[in-house]
Design a protein around this motif. Structure first.
Motif, PDB file in Angstrom:
ATOM      1  N   ALA A   1     -10.026  -1.382  -7.498  1.00 30.48           N
ATOM      2  CA  ALA A   1      -8.812  -2.079  -7.911  1.00 30.48           C
ATOM      3  C   ALA A   1      -8.046  -2.546  -6.676  1.00 30.48           C
ATOM      4  O   ALA A   1      -8.163  -1.968  -5.596  1.00 30.48           O
ATOM      5  CB  ALA A   1      -7.946  -1.154  -8.754  1.00 30.48           C
ATOM      6  N   GLY A   2      -7.272  -3.578  -6.853  1.00 34.12           N
ATOM      7  CA  GLY A   2      -6.449  -4.098  -5.772  1.00 34.12           C
ATOM      8  C   GLY A   2      -6.660  -5.577  -5.599  1.00 34.12           C
ATOM      9  O   GLY A   2      -7.120  -6.263  -6.515  1.00 34.12           O
TER      10      GLY A   2
ATOM     11  N   ALA B   1      -5.080  -4.805  -0.407  1.00 29.84           N
ATOM     12  CA  ALA B   1      -4.397  -3.704  -1.095  1.00 29.84           C
ATOM     13  C   ALA B   1      -5.477  -2.968  -1.876  1.00 29.84           C
ATOM     14  O   ALA B   1      -6.070  -3.540  -2.796  1.00 29.84           O
ATOM     15  CB  ALA B   1      -3.312  -4.236  -2.024  1.00 29.84           C
TER      16      ALA B   1
ATOM     17  N   ASP C   1      -6.802  -0.102  -4.277  1.00 31.03           N
ATOM     18  CA  ASP C   1      -6.730   0.963  -5.273  1.00 31.03           C
ATOM     19  C   ASP C   1      -5.378   1.673  -5.351  1.00 31.03           C
ATOM     20  O   ASP C   1      -5.327   2.877  -5.596  1.00 31.03           O
ATOM     21  CB  ASP C   1      -7.832   1.991  -4.950  1.00 31.03           C
ATOM     22  CG  ASP C   1      -8.509   2.524  -6.190  1.00 31.03           C
ATOM     23  OD1 ASP C   1      -8.283   1.981  -7.277  1.00 31.03           O
ATOM     24  OD2 ASP C   1      -9.273   3.497  -6.053  1.00 31.03           O
ATOM     25  N   ASP C   2      -4.290   0.985  -5.129  1.00 34.80           N
ATOM     26  CA  ASP C   2      -2.944   1.578  -5.131  1.00 34.80           C
ATOM     27  C   ASP C   2      -2.809   2.736  -4.148  1.00 34.80           C
ATOM     28  O   ASP C   2      -1.942   3.591  -4.300  1.00 34.80           O
ATOM     29  CB  ASP C   2      -2.539   2.063  -6.532  1.00 34.80           C
ATOM     30  CG  ASP C   2      -2.211   0.926  -7.476  1.00 34.80           C
ATOM     31  OD1 ASP C   2      -1.932  -0.185  -6.994  1.00 34.80           O
ATOM     32  OD2 ASP C   2      -2.233   1.161  -8.695  1.00 34.80           O
ATOM     33  N   GLU C   3      -3.686   2.775  -3.120  1.00 34.00           N
ATOM     34  CA  GLU C   3      -3.685   3.887  -2.175  1.00 34.00           C
ATOM     35  C   GLU C   3      -3.260   3.504  -0.759  1.00 34.00           C
ATOM     36  O   GLU C   3      -2.551   4.249  -0.105  1.00 34.00           O
ATOM     37  CB  GLU C   3      -5.082   4.521  -2.112  1.00 34.00           C
ATOM     38  CG  GLU C   3      -5.529   5.161  -3.408  1.00 34.00           C
ATOM     39  CD  GLU C   3      -4.712   6.389  -3.774  1.00 34.00           C
ATOM     40  OE1 GLU C   3      -4.259   7.109  -2.860  1.00 34.00           O
ATOM     41  OE2 GLU C   3      -4.525   6.609  -4.977  1.00 34.00           O
TER      42      GLU C   3
ATOM     43  N   PHE D   1      -3.286  -0.020   2.452  1.00 36.55           N
ATOM     44  CA  PHE D   1      -3.571  -1.418   2.747  1.00 36.55           C
ATOM     45  C   PHE D   1      -4.234  -1.550   4.107  1.00 36.55           C
ATOM     46  O   PHE D   1      -4.145  -0.660   4.955  1.00 36.55           O
ATOM     47  CB  PHE D   1      -2.318  -2.303   2.657  1.00 36.55           C
ATOM     48  CG  PHE D   1      -1.290  -2.081   3.735  1.00 36.55           C
ATOM     49  CD1 PHE D   1      -1.407  -2.698   4.978  1.00 36.55           C
ATOM     50  CD2 PHE D   1      -0.189  -1.284   3.506  1.00 36.55           C
ATOM     51  CE1 PHE D   1      -0.458  -2.508   5.973  1.00 36.55           C
ATOM     52  CE2 PHE D   1       0.776  -1.086   4.483  1.00 36.55           C
ATOM     53  CZ  PHE D   1       0.636  -1.698   5.720  1.00 36.55           C
TER      54      PHE D   1
ATOM     55  N   TYR E   1       3.881   1.169  -3.268  1.00 39.30           N
ATOM     56  CA  TYR E   1       2.463   0.865  -3.444  1.00 39.30           C
ATOM     57  C   TYR E   1       2.034  -0.127  -2.368  1.00 39.30           C
ATOM     58  O   TYR E   1       2.863  -0.857  -1.820  1.00 39.30           O
ATOM     59  CB  TYR E   1       2.209   0.265  -4.830  1.00 39.30           C
ATOM     60  CG  TYR E   1       2.283   1.271  -5.944  1.00 39.30           C
ATOM     61  CD1 TYR E   1       1.272   2.212  -6.110  1.00 39.30           C
ATOM     62  CD2 TYR E   1       3.357   1.281  -6.827  1.00 39.30           C
ATOM     63  CE1 TYR E   1       1.335   3.149  -7.133  1.00 39.30           C
ATOM     64  CE2 TYR E   1       3.423   2.203  -7.855  1.00 39.30           C
ATOM     65  CZ  TYR E   1       2.410   3.143  -8.006  1.00 39.30           C
ATOM     66  OH  TYR E   1       2.466   4.063  -9.008  1.00 39.30           O
ATOM     67  N   PRO E   2       0.739  -0.193  -2.066  1.00 39.27           N
ATOM     68  CA  PRO E   2       0.261  -1.109  -1.025  1.00 39.27           C
ATOM     69  C   PRO E   2       0.622  -2.571  -1.287  1.00 39.27           C
ATOM     70  O   PRO E   2       0.939  -3.300  -0.352  1.00 39.27           O
ATOM     71  CB  PRO E   2      -1.253  -0.928  -1.021  1.00 39.27           C
ATOM     72  CG  PRO E   2      -1.515   0.332  -1.739  1.00 39.27           C
ATOM     73  CD  PRO E   2      -0.346   0.624  -2.610  1.00 39.27           C
ATOM     74  N   ASP E   3       0.610  -2.998  -2.546  1.00 38.32           N
ATOM     75  CA  ASP E   3       0.971  -4.389  -2.829  1.00 38.32           C
ATOM     76  C   ASP E   3       2.433  -4.646  -2.485  1.00 38.32           C
ATOM     77  O   ASP E   3       2.782  -5.707  -1.974  1.00 38.32           O
ATOM     78  CB  ASP E   3       0.656  -4.778  -4.277  1.00 38.32           C
ATOM     79  CG  ASP E   3       1.451  -3.988  -5.299  1.00 38.32           C
ATOM     80  OD1 ASP E   3       1.594  -2.759  -5.138  1.00 38.32           O
ATOM     81  OD2 ASP E   3       1.922  -4.605  -6.278  1.00 38.32           O
ATOM     82  N   GLU E   4       3.295  -3.650  -2.706  1.00 40.67           N
ATOM     83  CA  GLU E   4       4.709  -3.788  -2.360  1.00 40.67           C
ATOM     84  C   GLU E   4       4.889  -3.824  -0.840  1.00 40.67           C
ATOM     85  O   GLU E   4       5.706  -4.592  -0.315  1.00 40.67           O
ATOM     86  CB  GLU E   4       5.518  -2.636  -2.960  1.00 40.67           C
ATOM     87  CG  GLU E   4       5.515  -2.623  -4.475  1.00 40.67           C
ATOM     88  CD  GLU E   4       6.094  -1.343  -5.061  1.00 40.67           C
ATOM     89  OE1 GLU E   4       6.858  -1.457  -6.035  1.00 40.67           O
ATOM     90  OE2 GLU E   4       5.783  -0.235  -4.562  1.00 40.67           O
ATOM     91  N   GLN E   5       4.113  -3.002  -0.141  1.00 35.32           N
ATOM     92  CA  GLN E   5       4.180  -3.004   1.319  1.00 35.32           C
ATOM     93  C   GLN E   5       3.724  -4.348   1.875  1.00 35.32           C
ATOM     94  O   GLN E   5       4.354  -4.904   2.776  1.00 35.32           O
ATOM     95  CB  GLN E   5       3.324  -1.867   1.888  1.00 35.32           C
ATOM     96  CG  GLN E   5       3.874  -0.491   1.577  1.00 35.32           C
ATOM     97  CD  GLN E   5       2.880   0.608   1.891  1.00 35.32           C
ATOM     98  OE1 GLN E   5       1.757   0.604   1.391  1.00 35.32           O
ATOM     99  NE2 GLN E   5       3.299   1.557   2.727  1.00 35.32           N
TER     100      GLN E   5
END
Length: 160
Positions: free
Chosen positions: A8-9, A55, A57-59, A61, A135-139
């Motif tokens: 995911a990502g 990004a 797997d929500d883990e 980046f 979350y990595p996408d937010e970062q």
């Protein structure tokens, strides 16, 4: 060779040419291993700077910045190398040992100056990478905002 489970990502190429940013999606295989991500980034034709933003797997980046002479990398969480091939690949290229199984701290590895010429100094990038509540996408969206391509990134992410 066994088929891998999809991760995911998202994987995005951000290109700056003539002062303008454009973003496009990369093949999802870019999330599985560094070689796949680099292959995807090399397909992007530009005379300007290109960045890979992953990004995973929500883990964590990864930021990748290939140039003709070298590859600059930033991994937001070195401990991710215990569970993800791409994170282990990044540490291998950086020549950083994989953390031990009992390491539960989050720390980044790589070139914190990777985006300094786009207006994001190392200390600010380090603070964004260390923000474990995000979350990595937010970062990555924070990074895009600071570097001036948040709108281009948002357009691509809204399409998915």
């Amino acid at each position: 060779m066994a088929e891998r489970e999809p991760i995911a990502g998202f994987a995005i190429a951000a290109v700056r040419e003539d002062g303008n940013w454009q973003c496009s999606t990369l093949d999802p295989s870019a999330l599985t291993e560094l070689d796949a991500a680099l292959t995807e980034l090399r397909k992007v034709r530009t005379s300007g700077a290109v960045l890979g933003l992953l990004a995973v797997d929500d883990e964590f980046f990864v930021v990748i910045r290939p140039s003709p002479s070298k590859i600059s990398l930033l991994l937001s969480d070195a401990a991710a190398a215990l569970d993800y091939d791409i994170a282990a690949d990044v540490l291998d290229v950086l020549r950083v040992p994989t953390p031990g199984e009992d390491d539960d701290e989050v720390w980044s590895e790589g070139d914190l100056d990777i985006l300094a010429d786009f207006g994001l100094p190392a200390d600010e990038l380090e603070m964004i990478a260390a923000e474990i509540e995000l979350y990595p996408d937010e970062q990555l969206q924070m990074i895009a905002q600071r570097c001036g391509f948040a709108d281009a990134l948002g357009e691509v992410l809204d399409q998915d």
